[in-house]
Scaffold this active site. Sequence first.
Site, PDB file in Angstrom:
ATOM      1  N   GLU A  48     -10.887   3.103   6.766  1.00  0.00           N
ATOM      2  CA  GLU A  48      -9.955   4.176   7.120  1.00  0.00           C
ATOM      3  C   GLU A  48     -10.764   5.394   7.560  1.00  0.00           C
ATOM      4  O   GLU A  48     -10.789   5.749   8.724  1.00  0.00           O
ATOM      5  CB  GLU A  48      -9.052   4.531   5.936  1.00  0.00           C
ATOM      6  CG  GLU A  48      -8.046   5.645   6.254  1.00  0.00           C
ATOM      7  CD  GLU A  48      -7.330   6.154   5.017  1.00  0.00           C
ATOM      8  OE1 GLU A  48      -6.269   6.791   5.192  1.00  0.00           O
ATOM      9  OE2 GLU A  48      -7.824   5.954   3.891  1.00  0.00           O
ATOM     10  N   HIS A  74       1.271   4.847  -2.420  1.00  0.00           N
ATOM     11  CA  HIS A  74       0.713   5.643  -3.510  1.00  0.00           C
ATOM     12  C   HIS A  74       1.817   6.355  -4.301  1.00  0.00           C
ATOM     13  O   HIS A  74       2.673   7.021  -3.712  1.00  0.00           O
ATOM     14  CB  HIS A  74      -0.258   6.685  -2.963  1.00  0.00           C
ATOM     15  CG  HIS A  74      -1.540   6.113  -2.443  1.00  0.00           C
ATOM     16  ND1 HIS A  74      -2.674   6.010  -3.212  1.00  0.00           N
ATOM     17  CD2 HIS A  74      -1.867   5.601  -1.222  1.00  0.00           C
ATOM     18  CE1 HIS A  74      -3.642   5.482  -2.501  1.00  0.00           C
ATOM     19  NE2 HIS A  74      -3.178   5.215  -1.281  1.00  0.00           N
ATOM     20  N   GLY A  82      -9.762   7.684  -2.834  1.00  0.00           N
ATOM     21  CA  GLY A  82     -10.506   8.920  -2.715  1.00  0.00           C
ATOM     22  C   GLY A  82     -11.367   8.927  -1.467  1.00  0.00           C
ATOM     23  O   GLY A  82     -11.225   8.070  -0.583  1.00  0.00           O
ATOM     24  N   ASP A 134       1.579   9.022  -6.141  1.00  0.00           N
ATOM     25  CA  ASP A 134       1.536  10.474  -5.964  1.00  0.00           C
ATOM     26  C   ASP A 134       1.787  10.887  -4.520  1.00  0.00           C
ATOM     27  O   ASP A 134       1.762  12.082  -4.206  1.00  0.00           O
ATOM     28  CB  ASP A 134       0.208  11.051  -6.458  1.00  0.00           C
ATOM     29  CG  ASP A 134      -1.006  10.374  -5.848  1.00  0.00           C
ATOM     30  OD1 ASP A 134      -0.847   9.336  -5.183  1.00  0.00           O
ATOM     31  OD2 ASP A 134      -2.127  10.876  -6.046  1.00  0.00           O
ATOM     32  N   HIS A 143       0.853  -1.192   0.000  1.00  0.00           N
ATOM     33  CA  HIS A 143       0.000   0.000   0.000  1.00  0.00           C
ATOM     34  C   HIS A 143       0.889   1.243   0.000  1.00  0.00           C
ATOM     35  O   HIS A 143       1.262   1.770   1.038  1.00  0.00           O
ATOM     36  CB  HIS A 143      -0.918   0.004   1.219  1.00  0.00           C
ATOM     37  CG  HIS A 143      -2.049   0.982   1.116  1.00  0.00           C
ATOM     38  ND1 HIS A 143      -3.371   0.606   1.142  1.00  0.00           N
ATOM     39  CD2 HIS A 143      -2.062   2.331   0.960  1.00  0.00           C
ATOM     40  CE1 HIS A 143      -4.147   1.676   1.023  1.00  0.00           C
ATOM     41  NE2 HIS A 143      -3.363   2.740   0.915  1.00  0.00           N
ATOM     42  N   HIS A 187      -9.760   0.534  -0.687  1.00  0.00           N
ATOM     43  CA  HIS A 187      -9.638   1.389   0.487  1.00  0.00           C
ATOM     44  C   HIS A 187     -10.938   1.285   1.292  1.00  0.00           C
ATOM     45  O   HIS A 187     -12.007   1.663   0.821  1.00  0.00           O
ATOM     46  CB  HIS A 187      -9.434   2.843   0.068  1.00  0.00           C
ATOM     47  CG  HIS A 187      -8.030   3.202  -0.280  1.00  0.00           C
ATOM     48  ND1 HIS A 187      -7.446   2.824  -1.466  1.00  0.00           N
ATOM     49  CD2 HIS A 187      -7.091   3.909   0.407  1.00  0.00           C
ATOM     50  CE1 HIS A 187      -6.201   3.295  -1.501  1.00  0.00           C
ATOM     51  NE2 HIS A 187      -5.965   3.947  -0.376  1.00  0.00           N
TER      52      HIS A 187
END
Length: 378
Positions: free
Chosen positions: A222, A33, A192, A35, A31, A219
């Site tokens: 969270e 990202h 998102g 970006d 996990h 996701h």
Amino acid sequence: MTSVDFEPATGRDHRLLDGLSAAVLPKVSLHDHLDGGLRPQTIIELAHELDIDIPADDALALGSWFATQSDSGSLVEYLKTFDVTLSVMQTADGLARVARDFVEDLHADGVIYGEIRWAPEQHRARGLSLDEAVDAVQGGIEDGIASVSRTGGSIRIGQLVSAMRQADNGAEIARLAVRHRDNGAVGFDIAGPEDGFPPSRMRGAFDYLAEHFMPVTVHAGEAAGLDSIRSALFDGRTLRLGHGVRIAEDIDVEHEQGGSSLVTLGALAEWVKDREIALELSPSSNLQTGAIAAWGSELADHPFDLLYQLGFRVTVNTDNRLMSNTTLSRELALLADTFGYDLGDLETFQLNAAAGSFLPVEEREDLADRIIRGFDAL
């Protein structure tokens, strides 16, 4: 529902790392990202090329800005930092450079297999098509692997193609992931804002992915709780939970005299545990975004150890290395210091990640063997 006795971390006699750098441990990253893992200097150079204003022109100062902005306790505020990183990732050259750096940085941290997640639909502001974006990232990944190889190292990388859950492009991104399964894509994700955008909104996309045997991670657990996890499992058919930390809301801990506790698992928690659905836990990020606010505000309050001791398939991840000013080695060291974990525990976390990876079973077994050999050599 299942009830079990649980002994908390306090009082366990575990050997710490004894000065051993966690960077030498062979690791698996599930996990992380794209970006959220840029080098500050790369941001500066790409921003200058594209005439983009950024918060600082010095790499150290820019890195500090990201860390400060991200340490808000709010996922919404945390996500705002991505406006900066995404702004310099809108060209093929920019995407390729960021991906190459990303691979090199993972290798430098001892990662031997990584799955990089990113959302191609967020990289079209300067005219790239979805396929061109995926090609650019794959080119950068391959350049990074070649760079590592030239130094005598070895790393393997797969892409997790993400759809932004608020954009309603799930079907298109699902087709994109399947289309590039022979061009680096190993799985699909949705990312998102979680709260208010359950996986059920993309049920058609998940049906398509299932029909084409494309692995899925979602996701969930969270910024939203058990209903989000339930939808990820049964609407998304997810094989892993991105974070998933709030599955602990379905676990009741009754403290007893003498330090032990009676723990009762609800049906959802029991399902996740019994099916060995990997939890992609990201300790520092979970603190920053408030994902563990129900349990406290310190790493010691994180239900990581509870989940581990109960037998959940816990894995350790960074989420966004730039925003959290972290590495996978640092996350492991923090957990070892907080909960008294030894090398055996850290090896278990890596074997869990290998088992949860989206590689074919024979390659998962080879990866596990490589991890075991690496830890045995220490």
